[in-house]
Design an enzyme around this catalytic site. Structure first.
Site, PDB file in Angstrom:
ATOM      1  N   CYS A 105      29.289  -8.618  50.791  1.00 48.23           N
ATOM      2  CA  CYS A 105      28.828  -7.833  51.943  1.00 48.23           C
ATOM      3  C   CYS A 105      29.907  -8.011  52.997  1.00 48.23           C
ATOM      4  CB  CYS A 105      27.479  -8.326  52.448  1.00 48.23           C
ATOM      5  SG  CYS A 105      26.894  -7.394  53.892  1.00 48.23           S
ATOM      6  N   CYS A 108      28.347  -8.539  56.906  1.00 44.90           N
ATOM      7  CA  CYS A 108      27.354  -9.564  57.265  1.00 44.90           C
ATOM      8  C   CYS A 108      27.041 -10.381  56.018  1.00 44.90           C
ATOM      9  CB  CYS A 108      26.118  -8.959  57.907  1.00 44.90           C
ATOM     10  SG  CYS A 108      25.322  -7.658  56.952  1.00 44.90           S
ATOM     11  N   SER A 109      25.797 -10.365  55.553  1.00 42.93           N
ATOM     12  CA  SER A 109      25.474 -11.159  54.361  1.00 42.93           C
ATOM     13  C   SER A 109      24.284 -10.564  53.612  1.00 42.93           C
ATOM     14  CB  SER A 109      25.194 -12.614  54.742  1.00 42.93           C
ATOM     15  OG  SER A 109      24.142 -12.696  55.703  1.00 42.93           O
ATOM     16  N   CYS A 110      24.242  -9.248  53.477  1.00 38.41           N
ATOM     17  CA  CYS A 110      23.178  -8.606  52.719  1.00 38.41           C
ATOM     18  C   CYS A 110      23.186  -9.166  51.300  1.00 38.41           C
ATOM     19  CB  CYS A 110      23.382  -7.092  52.690  1.00 38.41           C
ATOM     20  SG  CYS A 110      23.258  -6.317  54.322  1.00 38.41           S
TER      21      CYS A 110
END
Length: 201
Positions: A105, A108-110
């Protein structure tokens, strides 16, 4: 597909607040940081990823399920009882001798928590998010994955609208194994694409 980061706004601020709260509680003796680390490790590397391992092992042993997973992974996974936060929309991508899939991602950190548990720290790090796209073969090498030059690497950018689950290739010589044994060969990292099924941790 563009990122929608409404549910990830101020991620760094939230992380800082969580760390400050953890320190405050530890300083007051209300939590044991070592015990908290054990709990987090359990959910990050053991409980959560076991759901994904069940999905992968079933895809390896059940052709009808494998096809359903290709066509609509969200429904197939939800039908196994694995649903929840960040697992609303999932696409399964299959590794083959010709193509290796890697998930990142970039902004961000999906991450599909319902099948992989908590995201590892490195998945959220800036170097991984940048280099997985610009030099994926080098990144894989740092994880111990060396692929033939002719194997293409496809990088999938996970977003709030769609998250990805890598279905690693089934290890050779496992044709006679039951699903339970196969599950043990599937790691969290192999379902992100930074490991191969059956690789030692």
């Amino acid at each position: 597909m563009p990122h929608d980061h409404d549910d990830h706004s101020h991620l760094d601020d939230e992380t800082a607040r969580v760390m400050a709260l953890e320190k405050l509680l530890a300083d007051k003796g209300l939590i044991d940081p070592a015990a908290l680390d054990v709990v987090l490790d359990t959910y990050e590397t053991k409980v959560g990823p076991r759901n994904g391992a069940k999905v992968v092992a079933r895809a390896w042993t059940d052709p009808e399920f494998a096809q359903a997973l290709k066509e609509d992974a969200t429904t197939a996974i939800h039908d196994m009882g694995f649903a929840g936060r960040q697992g609303e929309h999932i696409t399964a991508v299959y590794n083959t001798p010709d193509t290796h899939n890697l998930v990142v991602c970039t902004l961000c950190s999906c991450y599909p928590w319902s099948v992989l548990g908590l995201p590892p720290t490195w998945y959220k790090s800036t170097p991984y998010r940048a280099r997985a796209v610009s030099e994926p073969r080098a990144v894989l090498g740092e994880f111990g994955v060396t692929l033939p030059d002719e194997t293409a690497i496809r990088v999938w950018d996970s977003t709030a609208e769609m998250r990805y689950l890598v279905i690693p290739m089934r290890p050779a010589g496992t044709e006679g194994l039951e699903a339970d044994a196969l599950e043990q060969m599937v790691s969290r990292d192999s379902m992100i694409g930074t490991a191969l099924a059956g690789m030692s941790a």
